[in-house]
Design a protein around this motif. Sequence first.
Motif, PDB file in Angstrom:
ATOM      1  N   LEU A 134       1.144   2.940  88.475  1.00  0.00           N
ATOM      2  CA  LEU A 134       2.155   2.773  89.519  1.00  0.00           C
ATOM      3  C   LEU A 134       3.507   2.463  88.885  1.00  0.00           C
ATOM      4  O   LEU A 134       4.540   3.018  89.279  1.00  0.00           O
ATOM      5  CB  LEU A 134       1.769   1.638  90.479  1.00  0.00           C
ATOM      6  CG  LEU A 134       0.569   1.844  91.382  1.00  0.00           C
ATOM      7  CD1 LEU A 134       0.350   0.607  92.250  1.00  0.00           C
ATOM      8  CD2 LEU A 134       0.747   3.070  92.255  1.00  0.00           C
ATOM      9  N   GLN A 135       3.484   1.592  87.901  1.00  0.00           N
ATOM     10  CA  GLN A 135       4.719   1.205  87.224  1.00  0.00           C
ATOM     11  C   GLN A 135       5.338   2.407  86.504  1.00  0.00           C
ATOM     12  O   GLN A 135       6.547   2.631  86.585  1.00  0.00           O
ATOM     13  CB  GLN A 135       4.432   0.077  86.245  1.00  0.00           C
ATOM     14  CG  GLN A 135       5.670  -0.561  85.670  1.00  0.00           C
ATOM     15  CD  GLN A 135       5.336  -1.810  84.890  1.00  0.00           C
ATOM     16  OE1 GLN A 135       4.306  -1.885  84.226  1.00  0.00           O
ATOM     17  NE2 GLN A 135       6.209  -2.795  84.954  1.00  0.00           N
ATOM     18  N   THR A 136       4.510   3.205  85.853  1.00  0.00           N
ATOM     19  CA  THR A 136       4.981   4.390  85.140  1.00  0.00           C
ATOM     20  C   THR A 136       5.631   5.386  86.103  1.00  0.00           C
ATOM     21  O   THR A 136       6.627   6.025  85.762  1.00  0.00           O
ATOM     22  CB  THR A 136       3.808   5.065  84.392  1.00  0.00           C
ATOM     23  OG1 THR A 136       3.285   4.130  83.447  1.00  0.00           O
ATOM     24  CG2 THR A 136       4.246   6.317  83.676  1.00  0.00           C
ATOM     25  N   ARG A 137       5.064   5.496  87.303  1.00  0.00           N
ATOM     26  CA  ARG A 137       5.622   6.414  88.311  1.00  0.00           C
ATOM     27  C   ARG A 137       6.860   5.837  88.989  1.00  0.00           C
ATOM     28  O   ARG A 137       7.465   6.485  89.837  1.00  0.00           O
ATOM     29  CB  ARG A 137       4.565   6.737  89.369  1.00  0.00           C
ATOM     30  CG  ARG A 137       3.436   7.594  88.843  1.00  0.00           C
ATOM     31  CD  ARG A 137       2.592   8.203  89.954  1.00  0.00           C
ATOM     32  NE  ARG A 137       2.062   7.258  90.896  1.00  0.00           N
ATOM     33  CZ  ARG A 137       0.784   6.878  90.973  1.00  0.00           C
ATOM     34  NH1 ARG A 137      -0.098   7.381  90.135  1.00  0.00           N
ATOM     35  NH2 ARG A 137       0.381   6.023  91.878  1.00  0.00           N
TER      36      ARG A 137
END
Length: 57
Positions: free
Chosen positions: A17-20
């Motif tokens: 989620l953080q990467t996106r």
Amino acid sequence: MEVNMTAEEVMTAISQLQTRGENLAKKKVKQNHPDLMRHALHYFPDWNSAVDKSNLA
């Protein structure tokens, strides 16, 4: 509640989620990913702890 994610899978999902670039605020995750929130709170004392652990992994 049926637990069908491991702690490692929870941390991986949070990292993804953080990467996106998704908002990791507790309210937003609870709204958009309720199963992830339930599993995170099963393994960690609170949402912030789950996010912190995910950043270390």
